[in-house]
Write an enzyme that holds these catalytic residues in place. Sequence first.
Site, PDB file in Angstrom:
ATOM      1  N   ASP A 142      -3.936  -2.438  -0.154  1.00 47.75           N
ATOM      2  CA  ASP A 142      -3.884  -3.967  -1.396  1.00 47.75           C
ATOM      3  C   ASP A 142      -5.109  -4.522  -1.066  1.00 47.75           C
ATOM      4  O   ASP A 142      -5.513  -5.046  -0.086  1.00 47.75           O
ATOM      5  CB  ASP A 142      -2.614  -4.736  -1.082  1.00 47.75           C
ATOM      6  CG  ASP A 142      -1.357  -3.954  -1.510  1.00 47.75           C
ATOM      7  OD1 ASP A 142      -1.117  -2.656  -1.530  1.00 47.75           O
ATOM      8  OD2 ASP A 142      -0.170  -4.785  -1.715  1.00 47.75           O
ATOM      9  N   ASP A 182       9.617  -4.769 -10.647  1.00 43.84           N
ATOM     10  CA  ASP A 182       9.433  -5.513  -9.210  1.00 43.84           C
ATOM     11  C   ASP A 182      10.661  -6.849  -9.360  1.00 43.84           C
ATOM     12  O   ASP A 182      10.387  -7.563 -10.265  1.00 43.84           O
ATOM     13  CB  ASP A 182       8.046  -6.421  -9.116  1.00 43.84           C
ATOM     14  CG  ASP A 182       6.992  -5.370  -9.226  1.00 43.84           C
ATOM     15  OD1 ASP A 182       7.022  -4.408  -8.543  1.00 43.84           O
ATOM     16  OD2 ASP A 182       6.164  -5.841  -9.973  1.00 43.84           O
TER      17      ASP A 182
HETATM   18  O1  LIG Z   1       1.713  -3.656  -6.818  1.00 45.82           O
HETATM   19  C1  LIG Z   1       1.316  -4.697  -7.403  1.00 45.82           C
HETATM   20  O2  LIG Z   1       0.791  -4.840  -8.626  1.00 45.82           O
HETATM   21  C2  LIG Z   1       1.269  -6.186  -6.758  1.00 45.82           C
HETATM   22  C3  LIG Z   1       1.359  -7.182  -7.334  1.00 45.82           C
HETATM   23  C4  LIG Z   1       1.681  -8.511  -6.900  1.00 45.82           C
HETATM   24  C5  LIG Z   1       1.743  -8.458  -5.398  1.00 45.82           C
HETATM   25  C6  LIG Z   1       1.914  -7.401  -4.935  1.00 45.82           C
HETATM   26  C7  LIG Z   1       2.048  -6.157  -5.425  1.00 45.82           C
HETATM   27  N1  LIG Z   1       1.904  -4.871  -4.770  1.00 45.82           N
HETATM   28  C8  LIG Z   1       2.498  -4.975  -3.306  1.00 45.82           C
HETATM   29  C9  LIG Z   1       2.646  -3.487  -2.902  1.00 45.82           C
HETATM   30  O3  LIG Z   1       2.794  -2.472  -3.741  1.00 45.82           O
HETATM   31  C10 LIG Z   1       2.865  -3.162  -1.369  1.00 45.82           C
HETATM   32  O4  LIG Z   1       2.003  -2.679  -1.114  1.00 45.82           O
HETATM   33  C11 LIG Z   1       4.220  -2.335  -1.255  1.00 45.82           C
HETATM   34  O5  LIG Z   1       5.276  -3.150  -1.934  1.00 45.82           O
HETATM   35  C12 LIG Z   1       4.449  -2.021   0.393  1.00 45.82           C
HETATM   36  O6  LIG Z   1       5.106  -3.092   0.704  1.00 45.82           O
HETATM   37  P1  LIG Z   1       5.156  -3.135   2.457  1.00 45.82           P
HETATM   38  O7  LIG Z   1       5.585  -1.710   3.168  1.00 45.82           O
HETATM   39  O8  LIG Z   1       6.698  -4.033   2.661  1.00 45.82           O
HETATM   40  O9  LIG Z   1       3.963  -3.837   2.956  1.00 45.82           O
END
Ligand SMILES: O=C(O)c1ccccc1NCC(=O)[C@H](O)[C@H](O)COP(=O)(O)O
EC number: 5.3.1.16
Length: 242
Positions: free
Chosen positions: A13, A132
């Site tokens: 990210d 989400d």
């Molecule tokens: O994916 C998006 O568009 C997004 C938008 C706003 C906030 C977060 C977003 N994505 C986050 C992710 O895709 C994380 O990388 C993913 O959920 C992993 O989560 P974790 O394993 O708990 O760190």
Amino acid sequence: MAHPKLELLPAVDIRDGQAVRLVHGESGSETAYGDPLQAALAWQQAGAEWLHLVDLDAAFGTGDNRAQIAEVARAMDIKVELSGGIRDDASLAAALATGCRRVNLGTAALEAPEWVAKVIAEHGDKIAVGLDVRGTTLRGRGWTRDGGDLYETLARLDSEGCARYVVTDINKDGTLQGPNVELLKNVCAATDRPVVASGGVSSLDDLRTLASLVPEGVEGAIVGKALYAKAFTLEEALAAVS
Ligand SMILES: O=C(O)c1ccccc1NCC(=O)[C@H](O)[C@H](O)COP(=O)(O)O
């Protein structure tokens, strides 16, 4: 017949040029982990078949990291799923031009349903929709605004031919508290499309639990914080689900 193995999608990210992790997806909660390209190359080197690549600034409306996203995506030999701020023809064209395997639409699925139906019809399984949620309420605009009921939206997207869903429990995201298994089972029961689980993975046991849901429709798992916090290595994760 043996079920296919769970796909793993390590996450990169990007916020303000850095690889970061957020807690609950909240702007301002980030911990920085350095150069996104180095992180992505490390996951590829460790054997990943997919990279989940997110432009958080585009998701939050605080700018974008489009050039860097393109640089990372183009440097990958593995499949890339792009997410964050893909909401119109221009941002979709830029995302697809990186050569990514698919894109996740989030906010657009809530705020521009006609456009989303059109691009699903045009691009088929290159389009996934990110669902989400907090509870069963969808959130858009970088997860900051309510956007309707999960199951109503899922039924609409199914009827429009959406190929796949990326399901995130925002309350779990970035917390290392384990995935929301009940939510994933409920979504799998409500759709025949594959589901990619996202948010909260904390351990190899969490990945084994998600792998046990493959017969129900969980196709893959996005893993972010756990890898950056070194709860396990990607090699260990891949071995745990193979
Ligand atoms: O994916 C998006 O568009 C997004 C938008 C706003 C906030 C977060 C977003 N994505 C986050 C992710 O895709 C994380 O990388 C993913 O959920 C992993 O989560 P974790 O394993 O708990 O760190």
